[in-house]
Design an enzyme around this catalytic site. Structure first.
Site, short mmCIF file in Angstrom:
data_model
loop_
_atom_site.label_atom_id
_atom_site.label_comp_id
_atom_site.label_asym_id
_atom_site.label_seq_id
_atom_site.Cartn_x
_atom_site.Cartn_y
_atom_site.Cartn_z
CG ASP A 136 41.21 25.59 74.49
OD1 ASP A 136 42.41 25.78 74.18
OD2 ASP A 136 40.66 24.48 74.38
CD GLU A 137 46.74 24.63 77.03
OE1 GLU A 137 47.30 23.78 77.75
OE2 GLU A 137 46.62 24.50 75.79
#
Length: 341
Positions: A15-16
């Site tokens: 998620d990054e």
């Protein structure tokens, strides 16, 4: 969503990611404007919170994205700015007031050494000087920390289409001193690497293990199984032999798992993979056995989120998502995704 703004995307977790938007400014505006556009798109289309850090380097952008998150206080959660830009030339003004724990590589042992000589903020570390810092924490660690404290990070954004390897590494809050705990971390990291590898549509010929000890000594070991692999159990199976040869009793600060030598995933049987010398099923057998389960895991995570299913040993040991801390220990306010621009 990221790809609508730039092709230069480097994932660092599920998620990054880091984005290089240098070539997108004429279309969408400066980095801060692009950050707000991305954040709004994610909120509107995915109904998820997101924080964005904008800076001239990956290290500063990562710290800025953390500062942009909501802040947990005794009185509740205080909203963060959402998008935070550290303008060119303002990097040191942003960095120097931060506690030294903000620097990647400052764990409890290093913090204790620096605290004893009065170094508590990043600015204190710079004032100490490179030579004195190398005496205090060692030459390699000293050079690394001094560069970060001065905002020096020249690493480019490596877009996914250019990536020749995939890796995850994790710096621990407390040193690991036993092999079982180290293997749990390898399982966690291998799960994250294998997930990205399959999303890349590839299998890997070579598997790497990186270990940093408490004295900042680094070792890297690699192994090439008889056939390419793409499942986490196969990665771990291949690394077991390497793990057995590493003594963690002096303290392990960081563990990393990586893969390289990408090829198209194919179902094949190598004569070398029928059985290992010790009589156990081979890495290739393990990969074939786990292929259907790995595909099922990917579908479950796509539908219900990455935390919906995880390796049992990881859940028993610690419970956080695999690969969720590739830049160091999670802090209490790290509960949402982030992007470095």
């Amino acid at each position: 969503i990221f790809a609508d703004f730039t092709p230069h995307i480097e994932p660092i977790a599920l998620d990054e990611a880091f984005l290089d938007v240098t070539g997108s400014r004429n279309l969408f505006g400066d980095g801060t404007a692009i950050g707000h556009l991305i954040r709004n798109r994610i909120a509107d289309e995915l109904e998820l919170p997101c924080s964005v850090g904008v800076a001239t380097s990956k290290f500063i952008a990562k710290l800025a994205s953390k500062r942009a998150k909501p802040i947990v206080t005794d009185g509740g959660v205080r909203p963060g700015p959402g998008v935070l830009e550290i303008a060119p030339g303002a990097e040191l003004d942003f960095l120097h007031p931060l506690p030294i724990q903000a620097l990647w590589g400052v764990g409890p042992v290093t913090f204790s050494k620096l605290d004893r000589i009065g170094v508590r903020h990043v600015g204190d570390l710079v004032a100490l000087g490179r030579d004195a810092l190398e005496v205090a924490v060692g030459r390699s660690a000293g050079r690394h920390l001094f560069d970060l404290a001065n905002g020096i990070d020249t690493r480019p954004v490596e877009s996914a289409r250019d990536v020749k390897s995939i890796s995850h590494e994790e710096t621990f809050t407390h040193d690991i001193v036993d092999r079982d705990s180290m293997r749990v971390e390898v399982v966690r990291l291998a799960d994250a690497v294998a997930t990205r590898l399959r999303r890349h549509g590839s299998a890997a010929r070579t598997i790497h293990l990186k270990v940093r000890f408490a004295n900042f000594e680094n070792i890297t070991r690699s192994i090439t199984p008889g056939s390419p692999v793409s499942s986490a159990p196969a990665l771990v199976r291949a690394l077991d032999e390497i793990l057995e040869a590493i003594d963690p009793s002096t303290g392990v600060r960081l563990v990393g798992v990586g893969v390289s030598g990408f090829v198209e995933p194919v179902e094949q049987l190598s004569l070398l993979d029928l059985m290992d010398e010790d009589g156990r099923r081979s890495t290739a057998d393990t990969d074939r056995d786990w292929s259907p389960a790995s595909s099922a895991v990917d579908r479950i995570r796509d539908r219900f989120g990455r935390d919906a299913i995880n390796p049992a040993s990881v859940l028993r040991e610690r419970g956080s998502a695999p690969g969720s801390r590739p830049w160091g220990p999670n802090s209490p306010d790290e509960s949402e995704g982030s992007a470095g621009v």
